[in-house]
Design a protein around this motif. Structure first.
Motif, short mmCIF file in Angstrom:
data_model
loop_
_atom_site.label_atom_id
_atom_site.label_comp_id
_atom_site.label_asym_id
_atom_site.label_seq_id
_atom_site.Cartn_x
_atom_site.Cartn_y
_atom_site.Cartn_z
N PRO A 79 -1.67 33.59 35.01
CA PRO A 79 -1.68 32.95 36.25
C PRO A 79 -0.72 32.19 36.82
O PRO A 79 0.12 31.62 35.81
CB PRO A 79 -3.01 31.95 36.12
N LEU A 80 -0.15 32.12 37.90
CA LEU A 80 0.99 31.41 38.37
C LEU A 80 1.03 29.93 38.14
O LEU A 80 0.11 29.28 38.05
CB LEU A 80 1.14 31.49 39.93
N GLY A 81 2.12 29.55 37.65
CA GLY A 81 1.90 28.08 37.27
C GLY A 81 1.95 27.98 35.83
O GLY A 81 2.38 26.85 35.09
N HIS A 82 1.34 28.85 34.97
CA HIS A 82 1.04 28.89 33.59
C HIS A 82 1.06 30.44 33.07
O HIS A 82 -0.19 30.74 32.62
CB HIS A 82 0.02 28.04 33.24
N MET A 109 1.73 38.31 27.37
CA MET A 109 3.05 38.01 27.33
C MET A 109 3.82 37.98 25.94
O MET A 109 4.74 38.36 25.39
CB MET A 109 3.61 37.10 28.25
N SER A 110 2.94 37.37 25.01
CA SER A 110 3.42 36.92 23.74
C SER A 110 3.45 38.39 22.77
O SER A 110 4.22 38.39 21.82
CB SER A 110 2.20 36.34 22.86
N GLU A 111 2.79 39.26 23.14
CA GLU A 111 3.06 40.55 22.66
C GLU A 111 4.31 41.39 22.94
O GLU A 111 4.60 42.46 22.36
CB GLU A 111 1.88 41.56 22.92
N VAL A 112 4.87 41.06 24.17
CA VAL A 112 6.18 41.76 24.65
C VAL A 112 7.04 40.51 25.07
O VAL A 112 7.90 40.69 26.00
CB VAL A 112 5.85 42.42 25.91
N ALA A 113 7.07 39.59 24.37
CA ALA A 113 7.80 38.56 24.75
C ALA A 113 9.38 38.49 25.10
O ALA A 113 9.70 37.96 26.12
CB ALA A 113 7.75 37.33 23.33
N VAL A 114 10.16 39.41 24.22
CA VAL A 114 11.45 39.57 24.72
C VAL A 114 11.58 40.11 25.83
O VAL A 114 12.52 39.93 26.79
CB VAL A 114 12.01 40.24 23.35
#
Length: 204
Positions: A79-82, A109-114
């Motif tokens: 979600p936007l903002g977080h 996003m943690s699974e494709v962080a880079v």
């Protein structure tokens, strides 16, 4: 002079009842007006969102046509903002080409962080060979297993905030140079980024 206490009390009671009735009527009327206002506001927002969605799809179709790409879509952080996830809600593709929308829904996003960091930080990226140039194994798998050979990616901003990326994918040679792709995607980004509706999760 005698004062009729009973009549006075009755009169005061009548006045009080009338006052409270009027007060309640006024409150109810204000509530009705507020409800009506919010209904109209939601209708206006819904219409605006639909109008903006149509314009976004129009831009994606234009990119697909001008670049002769096989698939064009927008990856949005939410979600936007977080921001914590990546999802697709706008996608266009050529007939016979598999869609990416079903594969990228609330992708952590943690699974494709880079790769997510690259999406947020780079205005434009071009990978002419997915297999050799994309280092993130999850992203490489998502792209290559769906037939993507090369991809141009343009960041979208709203003011200074990252709101998404346009992906322009090819299953074969692009037929266009990197500078030409950048120009087409930049124009689309300018037309999209300030009207892009916020991602809303829907059941596919």
């Amino acid at each position: 002079m005698e004062i009729d206490i009973a009549n006075m009390v009755s009169a005061l009671g009548t006045l009080a009842a009338a006052y409270f009735a009027y007060n309640q009527y006024t409150k109810n009327k204000m509530t009705d007006l507020k409800v009506e206002y919010f209904k109209k506001e939601e209708e206006r927002k819904s219409y605006r969102r639909s109008e903006n969605s149509a314009r976004v799809f129009g831009e994606l179709w234009r990119v697909l046509y001008e670049t002769k790409a096989d698939r064009v879509y927008i990856v949005q952080p939410h979600p936007l903002g977080h921001v914590a996830f990546l999802s697709i809600q706008f996608e266009v593709k050529r007939k016979g080409i598999a869609g990416m929308r079903e594969n990228i829904q609330s992708l952590p996003m943690s699974e494709v962080a880079v790769f997510a960091k690259s999406l947020a930080e780079n205005l434009f990226m071009f990978y002419s060979d997915i297999d050799s140039q994309v280092k993130d194994r999850v992203v490489k798998s998502l792209l290559s297993t769906n037939g993507c050979r090369s991809v141009a990616i343009k960041r979208l901003n709203s003011s200074q905030d990252w709101v998404g990326n346009i992906f322009c994918e090819f299953t074969d040679d692009t037929g266009m140079g990197e500078d030409e792709l950048h120009k087409v995607l930049h124009e689309a980004a300018v037309n999209i980024q300030y009207i892009l509706p916020e991602f809303r999760e829907v059941k596919l």
